[in-house]
Design a protein around this motif. Structure first.
Motif, PDB file in Angstrom:
ATOM      1  N   LYS A  86       0.822  -1.215   0.000  1.00 14.18           N
ATOM      2  CA  LYS A  86      -0.107  -0.016  -0.068  1.00 14.18           C
ATOM      3  C   LYS A  86       0.754   1.289   0.093  1.00 14.18           C
ATOM      4  O   LYS A  86       1.774   1.193   0.663  1.00 14.18           O
ATOM      5  CB  LYS A  86      -0.855  -0.158   1.125  1.00 14.18           C
ATOM      6  N   LYS A  87       0.665   2.097  -1.007  1.00  8.15           N
ATOM      7  CA  LYS A  87       1.394   3.441  -1.156  1.00  8.15           C
ATOM      8  C   LYS A  87       2.760   3.229  -1.228  1.00  8.15           C
ATOM      9  O   LYS A  87       3.820   4.097  -0.764  1.00  8.15           O
ATOM     10  CB  LYS A  87       1.075   4.452  -0.040  1.00  8.15           C
ATOM     11  N   TYR A  88       3.328   1.995  -1.615  1.00  7.26           N
ATOM     12  CA  TYR A  88       4.663   1.625  -1.774  1.00  7.26           C
ATOM     13  C   TYR A  88       5.373   2.826  -2.720  1.00  7.26           C
ATOM     14  O   TYR A  88       6.543   3.121  -2.564  1.00  7.26           O
ATOM     15  CB  TYR A  88       4.929   0.304  -2.490  1.00  7.26           C
ATOM     16  N   ASP A  89       4.549   3.162  -3.862  1.00  2.00           N
ATOM     17  CA  ASP A  89       5.329   4.093  -4.686  1.00  2.00           C
ATOM     18  C   ASP A  89       5.623   5.502  -4.030  1.00  2.00           C
ATOM     19  O   ASP A  89       6.312   6.276  -4.691  1.00  2.00           O
ATOM     20  CB  ASP A  89       4.452   4.481  -5.938  1.00  2.00           C
ATOM     21  N   LEU A  90       5.019   5.878  -2.919  1.00  4.59           N
ATOM     22  CA  LEU A  90       4.909   7.120  -2.349  1.00  4.59           C
ATOM     23  C   LEU A  90       5.796   7.312  -1.063  1.00  4.59           C
ATOM     24  O   LEU A  90       6.053   8.322  -0.666  1.00  4.59           O
ATOM     25  CB  LEU A  90       3.372   7.597  -1.829  1.00  4.59           C
ATOM     26  N   VAL A  91       6.251   6.135  -0.784  1.00  3.82           N
ATOM     27  CA  VAL A  91       7.194   6.116   0.440  1.00  3.82           C
ATOM     28  C   VAL A  91       8.706   6.280  -0.124  1.00  3.82           C
ATOM     29  O   VAL A  91       9.200   6.312  -1.115  1.00  3.82           O
ATOM     30  CB  VAL A  91       7.144   4.960   1.239  1.00  3.82           C
ATOM     31  N   SER A  92       9.492   6.752   0.963  1.00  2.00           N
ATOM     32  CA  SER A  92      10.978   7.075   0.653  1.00  2.00           C
ATOM     33  C   SER A  92      11.728   5.845   0.153  1.00  2.00           C
ATOM     34  O   SER A  92      11.059   4.591   0.391  1.00  2.00           O
ATOM     35  CB  SER A  92      11.816   7.662   1.920  1.00  2.00           C
ATOM     36  N   SER A  93      12.794   5.926  -0.496  1.00  5.37           N
ATOM     37  CA  SER A  93      13.604   4.697  -0.943  1.00  5.37           C
ATOM     38  C   SER A  93      14.085   3.964   0.252  1.00  5.37           C
ATOM     39  O   SER A  93      14.227   2.572   0.174  1.00  5.37           O
ATOM     40  CB  SER A  93      14.732   5.067  -1.748  1.00  5.37           C
ATOM     41  N   GLU A  94      14.331   4.617   1.282  1.00  4.50           N
ATOM     42  CA  GLU A  94      14.600   3.920   2.606  1.00  4.50           C
ATOM     43  C   GLU A  94      13.818   3.035   3.186  1.00  4.50           C
ATOM     44  O   GLU A  94      13.848   1.715   3.517  1.00  4.50           O
ATOM     45  CB  GLU A  94      15.018   4.907   3.867  1.00  4.50           C
ATOM     46  N   GLU A  95      12.234   3.701   3.284  1.00  5.89           N
ATOM     47  CA  GLU A  95      11.168   2.680   3.635  1.00  5.89           C
ATOM     48  C   GLU A  95      10.852   1.684   2.584  1.00  5.89           C
ATOM     49  O   GLU A  95      10.365   0.607   2.983  1.00  5.89           O
ATOM     50  CB  GLU A  95       9.780   3.823   3.749  1.00  5.89           C
ATOM     51  N   GLU A 129      13.166   0.113   0.852  1.00  4.68           N
ATOM     52  CA  GLU A 129      14.039  -0.842   1.246  1.00  4.68           C
ATOM     53  C   GLU A 129      13.560  -1.890   2.460  1.00  4.68           C
ATOM     54  O   GLU A 129      13.760  -3.066   2.528  1.00  4.68           O
ATOM     55  CB  GLU A 129      15.486  -0.523   1.474  1.00  4.68           C
ATOM     56  N   THR A 130      13.021  -1.030   3.600  1.00  2.34           N
ATOM     57  CA  THR A 130      12.676  -1.769   4.551  1.00  2.34           C
ATOM     58  C   THR A 130      11.481  -2.778   4.383  1.00  2.34           C
ATOM     59  O   THR A 130      11.135  -3.820   4.696  1.00  2.34           O
ATOM     60  CB  THR A 130      12.160  -0.460   5.817  1.00  2.34           C
ATOM     61  N   ARG A 131      10.464  -2.272   3.493  1.00  2.00           N
ATOM     62  CA  ARG A 131       9.018  -3.180   3.114  1.00  2.00           C
ATOM     63  C   ARG A 131       9.976  -4.131   2.257  1.00  2.00           C
ATOM     64  O   ARG A 131       9.133  -5.209   2.311  1.00  2.00           O
ATOM     65  CB  ARG A 131       8.389  -2.166   2.356  1.00  2.00           C
ATOM     66  N   ASN A 132      10.830  -3.979   1.410  1.00  2.00           N
ATOM     67  CA  ASN A 132      11.259  -4.956   0.516  1.00  2.00           C
ATOM     68  C   ASN A 132      11.732  -6.262   1.604  1.00  2.00           C
ATOM     69  O   ASN A 132      11.432  -7.405   1.385  1.00  2.00           O
ATOM     70  CB  ASN A 132      12.393  -4.771  -0.261  1.00  2.00           C
ATOM     71  N   ARG A 133      12.515  -5.879   2.683  1.00  2.00           N
ATOM     72  CA  ARG A 133      12.825  -6.844   3.451  1.00  2.00           C
ATOM     73  C   ARG A 133      11.821  -7.434   4.205  1.00  2.00           C
ATOM     74  O   ARG A 133      11.899  -8.959   4.244  1.00  2.00           O
ATOM     75  CB  ARG A 133      13.975  -6.189   4.605  1.00  2.00           C
ATOM     76  N   ASP A 134      10.973  -6.970   4.453  1.00  2.00           N
ATOM     77  CA  ASP A 134       9.789  -7.489   5.226  1.00  2.00           C
ATOM     78  C   ASP A 134       8.979  -8.238   4.134  1.00  2.00           C
ATOM     79  O   ASP A 134       8.429  -9.385   4.924  1.00  2.00           O
ATOM     80  CB  ASP A 134       8.805  -6.524   5.833  1.00  2.00           C
ATOM     81  N   MET A 135       8.895  -8.038   3.042  1.00  2.00           N
ATOM     82  CA  MET A 135       8.035  -8.771   2.072  1.00  2.00           C
ATOM     83  C   MET A 135       8.961 -10.242   1.951  1.00  2.00           C
ATOM     84  O   MET A 135       8.564 -11.254   2.090  1.00  2.00           O
ATOM     85  CB  MET A 135       8.177  -8.198   0.740  1.00  2.00           C
ATOM     86  N   LEU A 136      10.300  -9.900   1.813  1.00  2.00           N
ATOM     87  CA  LEU A 136      10.966 -11.229   1.802  1.00  2.00           C
ATOM     88  C   LEU A 136      11.226 -12.051   2.996  1.00  2.00           C
ATOM     89  O   LEU A 136      10.944 -13.441   2.723  1.00  2.00           O
ATOM     90  CB  LEU A 136      12.512 -11.093   1.384  1.00  2.00           C
ATOM     91  N   ASP A 137      10.860 -11.445   4.148  1.00  2.00           N
ATOM     92  CA  ASP A 137      10.540 -12.464   5.249  1.00  2.00           C
ATOM     93  C   ASP A 137       9.246 -13.248   5.297  1.00  2.00           C
ATOM     94  O   ASP A 137       9.200 -14.180   5.840  1.00  2.00           O
ATOM     95  CB  ASP A 137      10.664 -11.266   6.546  1.00  2.00           C
ATOM     96  N   LEU A 138       8.302 -12.627   4.341  1.00  2.00           N
ATOM     97  CA  LEU A 138       7.052 -13.373   4.333  1.00  2.00           C
ATOM     98  C   LEU A 138       7.178 -14.836   3.649  1.00  2.00           C
ATOM     99  O   LEU A 138       6.667 -15.347   3.956  1.00  2.00           O
ATOM    100  CB  LEU A 138       5.990 -12.661   3.608  1.00  2.00           C
TER     101      LEU A 138
END
Length: 75
Positions: free
Chosen positions: A53-62, A64-73
């Motif tokens: 959700k709103k991935y396109d609107l968050v900072s590049s740092e956020e 990266e955090t979301r990318n890691r959280d997705m990989l954890d899934l």
């Protein structure tokens, strides 16, 4: 990232994934699509939806955090 009490259907999560496709790393998009084809549980669907959700609107740092959280899934 905010959370909500709504349960998201697999189809809704796929639609959200598609809407963010151009902003996600290609490999992450492919992994997410594969993950969704394995019919994850409701908690996982909700978590992935909110990571997208709103991935396109968050900072590049956020992102990266979301990318890691997705990989954890799925790892």
């Amino acid at each position: 990232m905010s959370t909500c009490n709504l349960d998201h259907l697999n189809e809704e999560v796929v639609n959200k994934l598609e809407s963010q496709r151009e902003f996600l790393p290609a490999s992450l998009y492919e992994q997410a699509l594969s993950y969704l084809q394995r019919n994850p549980g409701q908690d996982e669907l909700n978590r992935l939806f909110h990571l997208l959700k709103k991935y396109d609107l968050v900072s590049s740092e956020e992102q990266e955090t979301r990318n890691r959280d997705m990989l954890d899934l799925w790892t």
